[in-house]
Design an enzyme around this catalytic site. Structure first.
Site, PDB file in Angstrom:
ATOM      1  N   GLY A   9       0.840  -1.191   0.000  1.00  0.00           N
ATOM      2  CA  GLY A   9       0.000   0.000   0.000  1.00  0.00           C
ATOM      3  C   GLY A   9       0.870   1.232   0.000  1.00  0.00           C
ATOM      4  O   GLY A   9       1.951   1.253  -0.575  1.00  0.00           O
ATOM      5  N   CYS A  10       0.435   2.239   0.687  1.00  0.00           N
ATOM      6  CA  CYS A  10       1.133   3.512   0.742  1.00  0.00           C
ATOM      7  C   CYS A  10       2.550   3.338   1.308  1.00  0.00           C
ATOM      8  O   CYS A  10       2.720   2.775   2.390  1.00  0.00           O
ATOM      9  CB  CYS A  10       0.334   4.477   1.622  1.00  0.00           C
TER      10      CYS A  10
END
Length: 175
Positions: A9-10
């Protein structure tokens, strides 16, 4: 020194988690797995370059093992959602291990199988495994983002809970 490259993800979230671990020397946020050279954040955010937001970790295997890094990786993101982490949606937010050796590939396959067989998560793991390819460091303002931006709401509501999970579950590993 050894390397590990993860997309969970981020990259602000994963960087903030792994920087806390003993034996981790550096964590660089960047882009990997895409089709264009030297991508920018704006380009990868379109989801059309094929790159993932990822981190590249340099670690001392005498102090922390790749297996332990895998445990932390799978404990601090959701590996069961395809191309999504929370509100972040798109292929750039996929869960992926970019292995640097056949040993890392084998260890990753075995750990994913172990988690799935134990039904550790409510759904099957969708984390991809790929050989490491060209890693492009992200722009300077993405590096050490959490430490420089703790007061921002994204850091407070998304990153801090991941760091708390690490502190609760892996306290002996912290610097």
């Amino acid at each position: 020194m050894s390397h590990a490259t993860f997309s969970g993800g981020c990259f602000w979230c994963t960087e903030a988690v792994f920087l806390q671990l003993k034996g981790v020397e550096t964590v660089v946020s960047g882009y990997i797995g895409g089709t264009i050279e030297n991508p920018t954040y704006e380009q990868i955010c379109t989801g059309r370059t094929g790159h993932a937001e990822a981190i590249q970790i340099t670690f001392n295997e005498d102090l922390i093992s790749f297996e332990t890094l895998l445990e932390v990786f799978f404990a601090t993101h959701n590996p069961t959602t395809l191309n999504r982490q929370g509100a972040d949606v798109g292929t750039q937010y996929r869960s992926e291990v970019f292995y640097h050796s056949e040993k890392q590939k084998t260890l990753s396959e075995a750990y994913i199988r172990q988690l799935d067989e134990a039904k550790f998560f409510d759904s099957p793991i969708v984390t991809q495994l790929s050989p490491v390819s060209k890693f492009y460091p992200a722009e300077a303002y993405h590096q050490n983002y959490y430490q420089l931006n703790k007061e921002k709401s994204y850091c407070h509501y998304v990153i801090t809970p991941k760091r708390n999970t690490l502190s609760e579950s892996f306290s002996k590993l912290l610097k």
